[in-house]
Design an enzyme around this catalytic site. Structure first.
Site, PDB file in Angstrom:
ATOM      1  N   ASP A  60       0.796  -1.240   0.000  1.00 16.28           N
ATOM      2  CA  ASP A  60       0.000   0.000   0.000  1.00 16.28           C
ATOM      3  C   ASP A  60       0.833   1.298   0.000  1.00 16.28           C
ATOM      4  OD1 ASP A  60      -1.882  -1.999   0.322  1.00 16.28           O
ATOM      5  OD2 ASP A  60      -2.951  -1.037   1.964  1.00 16.28           O
ATOM      6  N   ASP A  82      -4.702  -0.637  -1.793  1.00 18.57           N
ATOM      7  CA  ASP A  82      -6.054  -0.526  -1.291  1.00 18.57           C
ATOM      8  C   ASP A  82      -6.852   0.122  -2.430  1.00 18.57           C
ATOM      9  OD1 ASP A  82      -7.507  -1.131   1.036  1.00 18.57           O
ATOM     10  OD2 ASP A  82      -7.312   0.886   1.859  1.00 18.57           O
ATOM     11  N   HIS A 100     -10.689   1.031  -3.193  1.00 19.94           N
ATOM     12  CA  HIS A 100     -12.079   1.037  -2.726  1.00 19.94           C
ATOM     13  C   HIS A 100     -13.054   1.610  -3.748  1.00 19.94           C
ATOM     14  CE1 HIS A 100     -10.896  -0.321   1.175  1.00 19.94           C
ATOM     15  NE2 HIS A 100     -10.176   0.735   1.448  1.00 19.94           N
ATOM     16  N   HIS A 129     -16.208   0.485   6.057  1.00 21.95           N
ATOM     17  CA  HIS A 129     -14.790   0.854   6.178  1.00 21.95           C
ATOM     18  C   HIS A 129     -14.616   2.378   6.151  1.00 21.95           C
ATOM     19  CE1 HIS A 129     -10.488   0.172   5.786  1.00 21.95           C
ATOM     20  NE2 HIS A 129     -10.425   0.709   4.580  1.00 21.95           N
ATOM     21  N   HIS A 184     -10.720   7.104   1.340  1.00 20.00           N
ATOM     22  CA  HIS A 184      -9.334   6.984   0.871  1.00 20.00           C
ATOM     23  C   HIS A 184      -9.243   5.919  -0.224  1.00 20.00           C
ATOM     24  CE1 HIS A 184      -9.798   3.814   3.913  1.00 20.00           C
ATOM     25  NE2 HIS A 184      -8.928   3.136   3.195  1.00 20.00           N
ATOM     26  N   LYS A 231      -6.971  -4.766  -3.440  1.00 14.41           N
ATOM     27  CA  LYS A 231      -7.818  -5.294  -2.370  1.00 14.41           C
ATOM     28  C   LYS A 231      -8.774  -4.207  -1.898  1.00 14.41           C
ATOM     29  CE  LYS A 231      -4.297  -4.064   1.083  1.00 14.41           C
ATOM     30  NZ  LYS A 231      -4.997  -2.964   1.755  1.00 14.41           N
ATOM     31  N   CYS A 269      -1.932  -2.557   7.645  1.00 14.42           N
ATOM     32  CA  CYS A 269      -1.854  -3.482   6.513  1.00 14.42           C
ATOM     33  C   CYS A 269      -0.552  -4.264   6.459  1.00 14.42           C
ATOM     34  CB  CYS A 269      -2.133  -2.732   5.212  1.00 14.42           C
ATOM     35  SG  CYS A 269      -3.857  -2.147   5.143  1.00 14.42           S
TER      36      CYS A 269
HETATM   37 ZN   LIG Z   1      -8.961   1.056   3.089  1.00 14.75          ZN
END
Ligand SMILES: [Zn+2]
Length: 196
Positions: A9, A51, A53, A62, A79, A104, A146
């Site tokens: 990340d 990450d 999203h 989240h 984010h 992810k 993470c």
């Molecule tokens: Zn996240």
């Protein structure tokens, strides 16, 4: 022995100036690049996670709901929305050094790289198994979230794990120190790249 590096990340939103920027994040990006350039034969494969999203929902709780404050434990500011600048790798990370890209968190919280899918569409465990990865070094952001989750999952998956302490950055000093203590107790080696 097949050795892998996980670069967790290293994204604009997790580095200084980002939605969830941590101190030292940009230095991790530059540090990973310098380390890999100086040690081109160190790893058989380099994985990098992002990450990634949804922008139009709360990703399974989240993201903090509109009008509420994030608790920075389970809920977070918006984010790393896929397709936006915040989700891109930090520009100091040389992406030509990365062999396998993993995303992810599409629509749900996902702290560990093991929850991700490669750009080729493989589950992460499947990708590791296919390459026969036995030994894993872990770098990236954030030590206390993470990086921690990814390293614990690698241990649980039976890999030998080392966390590179000069190539990680955390949200908070106390929880980052606790994460390294927990990882050491779980069987990970904790060392700098110099010691390594
Ligand atoms: Zn996240």
């Amino acid at each position: 022995m097949t050795r892998a590096l996980f670069v967790i990340d290293v994204q604009n939103d997790f580095t200084e100036g980002g939605a969830l920027g941590v101190d030292g994040g940009a230095a991790v990006a530059a540090g990973v690049t310098a380390y890999l350039r100086a040690h081109p034969d160190e790893y058989d494969v380099v994985f990098a996670s992002r990450d990634w999203h949804h922008g139009d929902d709360l990703n399974g709780g989240h993201f903090a709901a509109p009008g509420t404050e994030p608790d920075f434990v389970d809920t977070w500011p918006r984010h790393c929305v896929g397709g936006e600048t915040g989700a891109e790798y930090h520009p100091a990370l040389d992406t030509t050094l990365i062999d396998v890209h993993v995303r992810k968190g599409q629509g749900k919280p996902a702290y560990s790289i093991f929850e991700g899918v490669t750009d080729a569409g493989a589950g992460f465990t499947e990708a590791l198994d296919e390459l026969g990865v036995t030994d894993v070094d872990v770098a990236g952001i954030a030590t206390d979230y993470c990086v921690r989750a990814s390293a614990l999952d690698a241990l649980a998956a039976g890999r030998h794990v080392r966390v590179l302490t000069d190539l990680v950055a955390g949200v908070a000093p106390a929880s980052s120190a606790a994460a390294l203590t927990e990882l050491a107790a779980a069987g990970a080696d904790i060392s700098t790249t110099v010691e390594a």
